[in-house]
Design a protein around this motif. Structure first.
Motif, PDB file in Angstrom:
ATOM      1  N   UNK A 300       0.858  -1.192   0.000  1.00 11.27           N
ATOM      2  CA  UNK A 300       0.000   0.000   0.000  1.00 11.27           C
ATOM      3  C   UNK A 300       0.890   1.237   0.000  1.00 11.27           C
ATOM      4  N   UNK A 301       0.743   2.047  -1.040  1.00 10.55           N
ATOM      5  CA  UNK A 301       1.507   3.281  -1.194  1.00 10.55           C
ATOM      6  C   UNK A 301       0.531   4.454  -1.240  1.00 10.55           C
ATOM      7  N   UNK A 302       0.803   5.473  -0.435  1.00  9.67           N
ATOM      8  CA  UNK A 302      -0.060   6.654  -0.368  1.00  9.67           C
ATOM      9  C   UNK A 302       0.709   7.864  -0.876  1.00  9.67           C
ATOM     10  N   UNK A 303       0.205   8.479  -1.945  1.00  3.24           N
ATOM     11  CA  UNK A 303       0.877   9.625  -2.559  1.00  3.24           C
ATOM     12  C   UNK A 303      -0.040  10.847  -2.489  1.00  3.24           C
ATOM     13  N   UNK A 304       0.479  11.908  -1.931  1.00  3.69           N
ATOM     14  CA  UNK A 304      -0.220  13.192  -1.886  1.00  3.69           C
ATOM     15  C   UNK A 304       0.805  14.277  -2.202  1.00  3.69           C
ATOM     16  N   UNK A 305       0.398  15.519  -2.090  1.00  2.40           N
ATOM     17  CA  UNK A 305       1.343  16.622  -2.314  1.00  2.40           C
ATOM     18  C   UNK A 305       0.837  17.848  -1.565  1.00  2.40           C
ATOM     19  N   UNK A 306       1.715  18.565  -0.860  1.00  2.00           N
ATOM     20  CA  UNK A 306       1.286  19.784  -0.171  1.00  2.00           C
ATOM     21  C   UNK A 306       0.660  20.812  -1.110  1.00  2.00           C
ATOM     22  N   UNK A 307       1.015  20.754  -2.399  1.00  2.29           N
ATOM     23  CA  UNK A 307       0.425  21.675  -3.355  1.00  2.29           C
ATOM     24  C   UNK A 307      -1.028  21.401  -3.666  1.00  2.29           C
ATOM     25  N   UNK A 308      -1.518  20.232  -3.258  1.00  2.00           N
ATOM     26  CA  UNK A 308      -2.920  19.866  -3.453  1.00  2.00           C
ATOM     27  C   UNK A 308      -3.700  20.285  -2.219  1.00  2.00           C
ATOM     28  N   UNK A 309      -4.388  21.416  -2.299  1.00  2.00           N
ATOM     29  CA  UNK A 309      -5.104  21.938  -1.142  1.00  2.00           C
ATOM     30  C   UNK A 309      -6.358  21.178  -0.786  1.00  2.00           C
ATOM     31  N   UNK A 343       7.544  21.980 -13.799  1.00  2.00           N
ATOM     32  CA  UNK A 343       8.437  23.093 -14.084  1.00  2.00           C
ATOM     33  C   UNK A 343       7.846  24.384 -13.528  1.00  2.00           C
ATOM     34  N   UNK A 344       8.672  25.419 -13.275  1.00  6.71           N
ATOM     35  CA  UNK A 344       8.138  26.685 -12.765  1.00  6.71           C
ATOM     36  C   UNK A 344       6.999  27.246 -13.614  1.00  6.71           C
ATOM     37  N   UNK A 345       7.116  27.112 -14.930  1.00 11.49           N
ATOM     38  CA  UNK A 345       6.062  27.633 -15.819  1.00 11.49           C
ATOM     39  C   UNK A 345       4.776  26.847 -15.625  1.00 11.49           C
ATOM     40  N   UNK A 346       4.909  25.523 -15.565  1.00  7.37           N
ATOM     41  CA  UNK A 346       3.716  24.677 -15.395  1.00  7.37           C
ATOM     42  C   UNK A 346       3.098  24.878 -14.021  1.00  7.37           C
ATOM     43  N   UNK A 350      -0.771  26.237 -12.915  1.00  9.70           N
ATOM     44  CA  UNK A 350      -1.710  25.376 -12.187  1.00  9.70           C
ATOM     45  C   UNK A 350      -1.898  25.765 -10.724  1.00  9.70           C
ATOM     46  N   UNK A 351      -1.044  26.594 -10.203  1.00 13.78           N
ATOM     47  CA  UNK A 351      -0.961  26.800  -8.750  1.00 13.78           C
ATOM     48  C   UNK A 351      -2.299  27.142  -8.102  1.00 13.78           C
ATOM     49  N   UNK A 352      -3.097  27.989  -8.747  1.00 11.28           N
ATOM     50  CA  UNK A 352      -4.352  28.427  -8.139  1.00 11.28           C
ATOM     51  C   UNK A 352      -5.564  27.679  -8.700  1.00 11.28           C
ATOM     52  N   UNK A 357      -5.449  20.649  -9.696  1.00  9.16           N
ATOM     53  CA  UNK A 357      -4.305  20.073  -8.981  1.00  9.16           C
ATOM     54  C   UNK A 357      -4.677  18.797  -8.247  1.00  9.16           C
ATOM     55  N   UNK A 358      -5.939  18.686  -7.837  1.00  6.70           N
ATOM     56  CA  UNK A 358      -6.380  17.472  -7.139  1.00  6.70           C
ATOM     57  C   UNK A 358      -6.362  16.263  -8.077  1.00  6.70           C
ATOM     58  N   UNK A 359      -6.333  16.519  -9.396  1.00  8.34           N
ATOM     59  CA  UNK A 359      -6.255  15.443 -10.383  1.00  8.34           C
ATOM     60  C   UNK A 359      -4.862  15.311 -10.988  1.00  8.34           C
ATOM     61  N   UNK A 360      -3.900  16.087 -10.510  1.00  8.62           N
ATOM     62  CA  UNK A 360      -2.564  16.062 -11.095  1.00  8.62           C
ATOM     63  C   UNK A 360      -1.901  14.686 -10.957  1.00  8.62           C
ATOM     64  N   UNK A 361      -2.266  13.943  -9.932  1.00  6.69           N
ATOM     65  CA  UNK A 361      -1.695  12.601  -9.741  1.00  6.69           C
ATOM     66  C   UNK A 361      -1.956  11.705 -10.945  1.00  6.69           C
ATOM     67  N   UNK A 362      -3.022  11.986 -11.692  1.00  3.92           N
ATOM     68  CA  UNK A 362      -3.411  11.181 -12.849  1.00  3.92           C
ATOM     69  C   UNK A 362      -2.871  11.763 -14.146  1.00  3.92           C
ATOM     70  N   UNK A 363      -1.997  12.760 -14.032  1.00  8.46           N
ATOM     71  CA  UNK A 363      -1.548  13.515 -15.199  1.00  8.46           C
ATOM     72  C   UNK A 363      -0.030  13.448 -15.370  1.00  8.46           C
ATOM     73  N   UNK A 364       0.422  14.041 -16.462  1.00  6.51           N
ATOM     74  CA  UNK A 364       1.853  14.045 -16.777  1.00  6.51           C
ATOM     75  C   UNK A 364       2.589  15.098 -15.950  1.00  6.51           C
ATOM     76  N   UNK A 365       3.846  14.792 -15.637  1.00  2.86           N
ATOM     77  CA  UNK A 365       4.753  15.718 -14.967  1.00  2.86           C
ATOM     78  C   UNK A 365       5.888  16.033 -15.930  1.00  2.86           C
ATOM     79  N   UNK A 366       6.209  17.314 -16.081  1.00  2.73           N
ATOM     80  CA  UNK A 366       7.279  17.641 -17.024  1.00  2.73           C
ATOM     81  C   UNK A 366       8.671  17.574 -16.399  1.00  2.73           C
ATOM     82  N   UNK A 367       8.737  17.358 -15.082  1.00  2.00           N
ATOM     83  CA  UNK A 367      10.015  17.084 -14.412  1.00  2.00           C
ATOM     84  C   UNK A 367       9.839  15.880 -13.492  1.00  2.00           C
ATOM     85  N   UNK A 368       9.518  14.715 -14.065  1.00  2.30           N
ATOM     86  CA  UNK A 368       9.157  13.552 -13.241  1.00  2.30           C
ATOM     87  C   UNK A 368      10.304  13.042 -12.389  1.00  2.30           C
ATOM     88  N   UNK A 369       9.935  12.544 -11.234  1.00  9.64           N
ATOM     89  CA  UNK A 369      10.901  11.870 -10.355  1.00  9.64           C
ATOM     90  C   UNK A 369      10.458  10.415 -10.241  1.00  9.64           C
TER      91      UNK A 369
END
Length: 409
Positions: A300-309, A343-346, A350-352, A357-369
């Motif tokens: 079981x892996x739980x992924x969230x992000x502080x950027x997701x309000x 990326x800073x531009x992306x 999306x920031x506001x 952002x709540x759906x970003x987990x299902x989307x592409x990242x332009x600087x993936x880790x």
């Protein structure tokens, strides 16, 4: 330690996606997957494509990918409860305002709101937003009614005229409220109010209709576990995370996760578990959290992000609910780190956009880790193998916070 079954290479996979509180047809998720997987493949240098799912059953699609030089086939299915969501959202305007009062009473009167505020302010603000927005809409409607009556009242002081002016003012106020509801796709006030009211109405217990649907989810996953595939992956997004917890707990308790079968992975994304588990009658969910967190039948892996309000970012759903057992293994909690993986531009774009952002987990990242939704669902590693040895985020919150910690017998 990762078991042999959990650690093997994947050539075939069954994926079950449990959406959050969403009234939209599941084709939305197919088109999102199609668009974003192509974008991520172009960024990360792999191949991925979609085609219709063969056979009947749950709505879904087939994914064929070549990642790290290995070909993988995955069948993705959406476990639908949007019809239940739509039914729960069918309230009239007065009924919605009554929901507002009841929901506020449940969260404030039980003390859950104050405990939730000790975790993350973002999702609590998101919960308070529909309350404030609906009250603001009501005040504007009242103001319009009074202003109309006041201005027209200067034309005549005859009682019949004033009565007509009052009726016109009330009509305009009601029309304004109806306009706000019609435009809720922009305001999200009614949508969010219905979302929070759904769990609050039963103080955290699952309604019978939802329990019945979860049983069908369990049957579908159990059938997949008897297929000749390498991994069965269950994904719970937003409110779907706590549904997935209970579905998988039921499966394991019933003995339908056989040793030597496909690896079983559970990925929770943008979870809002505390919104339910902190309520007084959520014994079923707290029991399932406690049970599932100590099992070795799954990863079981739980992924969230502080950027997701809208999510309880980096809050261990088991620990903060006060039900962590001795020998707790799961979940592995870490951040998708939007500020670093976009990326800073992306990120600026999306920031506001909080709901996007709540759906970003299902989307592409332009600087993936190390978090890539498409490699997880269509890549050659099991969920367990992909994150074997990966440390949890140091900034995770894993202290018991919930006032209510009772569990189902």
């Amino acid at each position: 330690m990762v078991s042999k079954a959990q650690g093997k290479t994947v050539k075939t996979r069954r994926v079950f996606y449990i959406p959050g509180y969403d009234p939209i047809h599941p084709r939305r998720y197919r088109e999102l997957y199609r668009k974003e997987s192509a974008a991520q493949a172009a960024i990360s240098g792999y191949e991925i494509g979609l085609k219709p799912k063969a056979g009947r059953g749950n709505y879904g699609w087939q994914v064929d990918a070549e990642i790290d030089g290995q070909r993988v086939s995955a069948q993705v299915e959406v476990l639908v409860w949007s019809d239940i969501v739509r039914e729960s959202m069918s309230s009239s305007i007065p009924a919605t305002y009554l929901q507002l009062l009841r929901t506020a009473w449940v969260y404030i009167g039980s003390g859950a709101l104050w405990r939730l505020m000790r975790l993350r302010k973002g999702p609590v603000i998101a919960a308070l937003y529909p309350v404030g927005m609906l009250i603001a809409q009501a005040l504007l409607a009242v103001a319009l009614s009074l202003l109309t009556y006041g201005l027209l009242g200067m034309l005549s002081d005859h009682w019949a005229a004033r009565l007509a002016f009052a009726a016109l003012g009330m009509g305009l106020g009601i029309a304004l409220l109806r306009w706000f509801k019609k435009k809720d796709g922009k305001f999200f006030a009614y949508y969010l109010m219905h979302d929070y009211a759904y769990s609050a109405a039963t103080k955290g217990a699952n309604p019978p209709q939802l329990e019945a649907r979860m049983a069908t989810f369990a049957d579908a996953i159990a059938a997949a576990l008897t297929d000749d595939v390498d991994e069965v992956l269950v994904i719970g997004h937003s409110s779907g995370a706590h549904l997935g917890v209970s579905v998988l707990a039921d499966l394991i308790r019933s003995g339908r996760v056989a040793e030597g079968g496909p690896a079983l992975g559970f990925l929770t994304l943008g979870q809002v578990v505390p919104m339910v588990s902190f309520l007084p009658r959520a014994e079923r969910l707290r029991s399932d959290l406690r049970f599932l967190s100590a099992r070795d039948e799954l990863a079981w892996v739980d992924v969230t992000a502080p950027g997701d309000g809208c999510a309880f970012a980096l809050c261990d759903p088991v620990s903060v609910s006060g039900v962590a057992p001795e020998g707790k293994r799961w979940p592995l909690v870490f951040s998708a780190a939007f500020t670093q993986t976009l990326s800073p531009v992306r990120w600026k774009a999306l920031r506001w956009r909080f709901f996007r952002l709540h759906f970003q987990y299902l989307c592409a990242f332009d600087r993936p880790r190390d978090y890539d939704y498409f490699q997880i669902t269509a890549g050659p590693q099991t969920l367990a193998a992909r994150y074997d040895g990966r440390p949890a985020s140091k900034s995770r919150i894993d202290q018991a916070v919930s006032k209510y910690t009772s569990v189902a017998a």
